[in-house]
Each structure stands twice: as C-alpha cells, then as structure tokens.
Design a protein around this motif. Structure first.
Motif, short mmCIF file in Angstrom:
data_model
loop_
_atom_site.label_atom_id
_atom_site.label_comp_id
_atom_site.label_asym_id
_atom_site.label_seq_id
_atom_site.Cartn_x
_atom_site.Cartn_y
_atom_site.Cartn_z
N GLN A 82 28.34 12.13 -23.44
CA GLN A 82 27.47 11.19 -22.59
C GLN A 82 26.59 10.29 -23.57
N ALA A 83 26.23 10.91 -25.17
CA ALA A 83 25.70 10.32 -26.09
C ALA A 83 26.83 9.08 -26.80
N TRP A 84 27.87 9.48 -26.85
CA TRP A 84 28.85 8.46 -27.38
C TRP A 84 28.92 7.49 -26.42
N ASN A 85 29.18 7.69 -25.04
CA ASN A 85 29.11 6.71 -24.07
C ASN A 85 28.01 5.56 -23.96
N ASN A 86 26.80 6.15 -24.09
CA ASN A 86 25.60 5.54 -23.86
C ASN A 86 25.53 4.65 -25.14
N GLN A 87 26.00 5.00 -26.35
CA GLN A 87 25.77 4.33 -27.45
C GLN A 87 26.95 3.21 -27.25
N GLY A 88 27.99 3.54 -26.70
CA GLY A 88 29.11 2.55 -26.71
C GLY A 88 28.29 1.12 -25.56
N ILE A 89 27.83 1.80 -24.91
CA ILE A 89 26.96 0.80 -23.67
C ILE A 89 26.13 -0.18 -24.67
N ALA A 90 25.09 0.52 -25.36
CA ALA A 90 24.17 -0.04 -25.97
C ALA A 90 24.46 -1.00 -26.95
N LEU A 91 25.69 -0.62 -27.59
CA LEU A 91 26.32 -1.58 -28.81
C LEU A 91 27.04 -2.59 -28.03
N LYS A 92 27.77 -2.57 -26.90
CA LYS A 92 28.08 -3.72 -26.14
C LYS A 92 27.12 -4.70 -25.86
N ASN A 93 26.06 -4.17 -25.43
CA ASN A 93 24.88 -4.99 -24.91
C ASN A 93 24.33 -6.00 -26.01
N LEU A 94 24.46 -5.26 -27.31
CA LEU A 94 24.11 -6.09 -28.77
C LEU A 94 25.21 -6.92 -29.03
N GLY A 95 26.47 -6.88 -28.28
CA GLY A 95 27.49 -7.74 -28.75
C GLY A 95 28.31 -7.08 -29.82
N ARG A 96 28.20 -5.74 -30.26
CA ARG A 96 28.93 -5.23 -31.22
C ARG A 96 29.99 -4.61 -30.59
N ILE A 97 30.97 -5.30 -30.17
CA ILE A 97 32.14 -4.91 -29.43
C ILE A 97 33.15 -3.96 -29.84
N SER A 98 33.30 -4.10 -31.25
CA SER A 98 34.35 -3.46 -31.89
C SER A 98 33.52 -1.86 -32.11
N GLU A 99 32.33 -1.95 -32.38
CA GLU A 99 31.66 -0.70 -32.46
C GLU A 99 31.37 0.03 -31.22
N ALA A 100 31.48 -0.78 -29.99
CA ALA A 100 31.21 -0.30 -28.91
C ALA A 100 32.63 0.67 -28.54
N ILE A 101 33.67 -0.12 -28.73
CA ILE A 101 35.01 0.51 -28.52
C ILE A 101 35.21 1.81 -29.44
N ALA A 102 34.92 1.95 -30.43
CA ALA A 102 34.83 3.08 -31.33
C ALA A 102 33.92 4.33 -30.69
N SER A 103 33.00 3.90 -30.11
CA SER A 103 32.09 4.82 -29.40
C SER A 103 32.75 5.32 -28.05
N TYR A 104 33.20 4.44 -27.55
CA TYR A 104 34.05 4.84 -26.24
C TYR A 104 34.90 5.82 -26.65
N GLU A 105 35.78 5.33 -27.56
CA GLU A 105 36.93 6.42 -27.63
C GLU A 105 36.68 7.80 -28.31
N LYS A 106 35.55 7.86 -28.87
CA LYS A 106 35.19 8.92 -29.11
C LYS A 106 34.51 9.90 -27.85
N ALA A 107 34.02 9.05 -26.86
CA ALA A 107 33.29 9.53 -25.47
C ALA A 107 34.58 10.25 -24.81
N ILE A 108 35.57 9.75 -24.84
CA ILE A 108 36.87 10.07 -24.35
C ILE A 108 37.69 11.31 -24.91
#
Length: 109
Positions: free
Chosen positions: A83-109
C-alpha cells in the motif's frame, strides 16, 4: 505516584490515536488526523502503519512531497508494504516523476 496512561497502556493509546486519526481523516479533518498520528508516533515510532497513515493525510492536504517522505519511512519499517509503495507511486506520478512512480508501482506488485 501517577503513571502516564501512555506509559502504562502504550498499545491501547497508540491504537486509539490511530483510529481517531483515521476517523477524522475520513471526515476531511486532516490537520487533526496529523496531530493524532504525531502523538501515536511518539509512542510507537517504528510503526509502519502510523507513518503510512500520516502520509495519506499529508497527501490529502496536497503536501505531496512530505507524504512521500512518510511513505518512505513506512517502507523502511516494512519493505513489502505494498500500500505504501502504491501510494508513493501515485504521489510521484502527481509530481511528474513518472519513472520513479513506475518503480514504486513495480515494488507494490
């Protein structure tokens, strides 16, 4: 001699503070929630749930960069906290930090 309740019943007090914080957060009272989570962190500074919950409240207030720091702290105490990895991904995406967001989503999975 009186013993502080938080010293005598730390788990119960911490749980109550988290429950209160989550309840007022659902009502949109994020600042109250953050205050409650801060008090809970004084009792249980290594609780991934409290760090995560405070991150959610900060995120809801639009304090995205601060929220990410709290998600990071939750992950520090529980590396597989999806859940923390997923929320972090969403927050990073909202800041435009897309590659970091993808990395967070991958860890959430």
């Amino acid at each position: 001699m009186l013993v502080k309740l938080s010293e005598r019943y730390p788990t119960k007090i911490q749980e109550s503070l988290v429950n209160f914080g989550n309840a007022v957060s659902r009502l949109g009272r994020y600042k109250e929630a953050i205050t409650s989570f801060n008090k809970a962190l004084e009792i249980s500074p290594k609780s991934n749930l409290i760090w995560f919950s405070k991150g959610v409240a900060l995120d809801d207030l639009g304090r995205i960069s601060e929220a990410i720091a709290y998600y990071d702290k939750a992950i520090e105490f529980k590396q597989d906290y999806h859940q923390a990895w997923n929320n972090q991904g969403i927050a990073l995406k909202n800041l435009g930090r897309i590659s970091e967001a993808i990395a967070s989503y991958e860890k959430a999975i």
